[in-house]
Design an enzyme around this catalytic site. Structure first.
Site, PDB file in Angstrom:
ATOM      1  NE  ARG A  41      -1.899  -1.024   3.856  1.00 40.06           N
ATOM      2  CZ  ARG A  41      -1.941  -2.446   4.344  1.00 40.06           C
ATOM      3  NH1 ARG A  41      -2.539  -3.347   3.840  1.00 40.06           N
ATOM      4  NH2 ARG A  41      -1.335  -2.688   5.591  1.00 40.06           N
ATOM      5  CB  CYS A 130       3.535   0.402  25.102  1.00 41.33           C
ATOM      6  SG  CYS A 130       1.660  -0.096  25.019  1.00 41.33           S
ATOM      7  CG  HIS A 243      -0.265   3.880  27.413  1.00 40.41           C
ATOM      8  ND1 HIS A 243      -1.242   4.535  26.343  1.00 40.41           N
ATOM      9  CD2 HIS A 243       0.205   2.676  26.948  1.00 40.41           C
ATOM     10  CE1 HIS A 243      -1.203   3.510  25.321  1.00 40.41           C
ATOM     11  NE2 HIS A 243      -0.436   2.523  25.767  1.00 40.41           N
TER      12      HIS A 243
HETATM   13  P1  A2P Z   1       1.402   0.454   5.765  1.00 44.15           P
HETATM   14  O1  A2P Z   1       1.213   1.802   6.009  1.00 44.15           O
HETATM   15  O2  A2P Z   1       1.867   0.120   4.256  1.00 44.15           O
HETATM   16  O3  A2P Z   1      -0.139  -0.414   5.769  1.00 44.15           O
HETATM   17  P2  A2P Z   1       0.467   1.316  12.730  1.00 44.15           P
HETATM   18  O4  A2P Z   1       0.782   0.455  13.928  1.00 44.15           O
HETATM   19  O5  A2P Z   1       0.715   2.782  12.779  1.00 44.15           O
HETATM   20  O6  A2P Z   1      -0.956   0.785  12.256  1.00 44.15           O
HETATM   21  O7  A2P Z   1       1.334   1.027  11.589  1.00 44.15           O
HETATM   22  C1  A2P Z   1       1.768  -0.388  11.152  1.00 44.15           C
HETATM   23  C2  A2P Z   1       2.942  -0.369  10.170  1.00 44.15           C
HETATM   24  O8  A2P Z   1       2.997  -1.619   9.891  1.00 44.15           O
HETATM   25  C3  A2P Z   1       2.666   0.426   8.805  1.00 44.15           C
HETATM   26  O9  A2P Z   1       3.886   0.836   8.464  1.00 44.15           O
HETATM   27  C4  A2P Z   1       2.222  -0.575   7.942  1.00 44.15           C
HETATM   28  O10 A2P Z   1       2.422  -0.354   6.548  1.00 44.15           O
HETATM   29  C5  A2P Z   1       2.825  -1.948   8.289  1.00 44.15           C
HETATM   30  N1  A2P Z   1       2.348  -2.899   7.670  1.00 44.15           N
HETATM   31  C6  A2P Z   1       1.474  -3.446   8.118  1.00 44.15           C
HETATM   32  N2  A2P Z   1       1.154  -4.701   7.676  1.00 44.15           N
HETATM   33  C7  A2P Z   1       2.204  -5.164   6.766  1.00 44.15           C
HETATM   34  C8  A2P Z   1       2.793  -6.029   6.209  1.00 44.15           C
HETATM   35  N3  A2P Z   1       1.835  -7.217   5.893  1.00 44.15           N
HETATM   36  N4  A2P Z   1       3.909  -6.249   5.508  1.00 44.15           N
HETATM   37  C9  A2P Z   1       4.615  -5.071   5.686  1.00 44.15           C
HETATM   38  N5  A2P Z   1       4.236  -3.762   6.528  1.00 44.15           N
HETATM   39  C10 A2P Z   1       2.848  -3.962   6.922  1.00 44.15           C
END
Ligand code: A2P
Length: 347
Positions: A41, A130, A243
């Protein structure tokens, strides 16, 4: 390693990922090269680092070649999916997820508490939960002075603990309510704005949610105190970031509040915040963006001669996650812990 460290951030676009990026820059971590990894994404977007816009790449099998350090904060399933590839590529993974925290081969490290544990790593070091980190910073200096017999904690956890999407959802819900509209909830099971609810992680057969179990088990592991009696109640509150926790401690003998204050006044990572005249104590709004855990309202538990009460607030994204991970990385550099012989984690 004197040339610097080749770093990758997995989950770079998330709430913790962007903070990791900021901390690597502000703390002058010796970055030789930097890869920003996220899901498909985000591929093609950029994030700023040292005045440059660094492209975000979708994580792939090739992502970790030539990387020394992976700071991972993309959730447990993503950490599990990539850990083997990362370790086999020869990198050390500092993992912010819960995937490996209770694995006996994986050190669970808070640098102010158990830095020595990092030396035993086999490619993965886990960053604790955390609420556990924030409590540990405030409570361990007292435990080191005199072992805690029993610990009872109640948490007041902000939206940031559930990531960037949850923080946005809280704002959107607040706007909806103020406009007399019905708020919708996706990141959380219920509306959080102008509300609160017990932590929404899965419940076990004893009625404890996963977050509470993490606090109990992880604290015992970090303190190296398997017999420590702990119970926790975790609650999500409509605070954007940082928190809060109310902690009740029981010792074998009385622990005077004055003595506790003296110990905490010089404890690493702690800032004592108490103005009894003004009734001013730690608040999430003051802890936001700060590295230290704010501790105050230290008082005798009037229900028990050996009891002590305290209140704390800490930035969940900073010390509760990103800062602790960067401090672990700094420890690896300082102690030259990037070299290792075997990895038994995947055997
Ligand atoms: P992306 O922005 O492309 O979805 P948060 O904890 O703030 O929700 O962030 C989650 C992080 O983990 C984001 O950078 C998200 O990327 C990444 N992420 C979530 N799912 C995947 C995946 N399957 N592979 C790689 N990165 C991921």
């Amino acid at each position: 390693m004197s040339q610097g460290i080749n770093v990758a951030i997995l989950g770079a676009t998330g709430a913790v990922g962007t903070e990791l990026l900021e901390l690597l820059e502000s703390r002058k971590f010796p970055v030789a090269s930097l890869k920003l990894l996220a899901s498909q994404r985000s591929a093609g977007t950029t994030l700023p680092f040292k005045g440059e816009n660094i492209p975000v790449e979708a994580v792939s099998e090739e992502s970790f070649q030539g990387v020394d350090l992976v700071l991972a904060s993309a959730g447990g399933s993503t950490s599990k999916a990539w850990a083997k590839t990362i370790v086999e590529a020869g990198a050390v993974m500092v993992d912010n997820s819960s995937a490996f925290r209770m694995d006996s081969q994986v050190p669970l490290v808070v640098p102010e508490i158990n830095p020595e544990a990092a030396a035993g790593h086999q490619g993965i070091i886990a960053n604790p939960n955390c609420t556990t980190i924030l409590m540990g910073i405030a409570v361990y200096p007292l435990h080191r002075d005199r072992p805690i017999k029993r610990l009872v904690v109640s948490t007041y956890q902000s939206a940031s603990g559930a990531g960037a999407r949850a923080m946005e959802e809280l704002k959107t819900q607040a706007k909806a309510i103020l406009a007399n509209e019905t708020p919708t909830a996706e990141a959380f099971p219920y509306p959080l704005a102008f509300n609160l609810f017990p932590h929404n992680s899965p419940l076990n057969e004893q009625g404890y949610c996963e977050e509470e179990v993490k606090m109990i088990k992880e604290t015992r592991k970090i303190f190296n105190a398997p017999q420590l009696q702990i119970t926790a109640t975790c609650v999500r509150v409509p605070v954007l970031r940082a928190h809060s926790e109310a902690v009740n401690l029981e010792f074998d003998e009385p622990f005077s509040p004055q003595q506790a204050k003296e110990i905490l006044a010089s404890a690493p990572g702690v800032k004592l915040v108490e103005d009894w005249q003004a009734n001013y104590f730690p608040m999430p709004i003051d802890a936001t963006g700060r590295d230290e855990v704010l501790v105050g309202r230290i008082r005798q538990d009037i229900s028990h001669p050996c009891g002590l009460e305290l209140w704390l607030c800490g930035d969940q994204i900073r010390k509760g996650a990103a800062l602790n991970a960067v401090q672990i990385a700094e420890l690896l550099v300082k102690e030259n812990l990037f070299k290792r012989s075997v990895s038994a984690v995947f055997v």
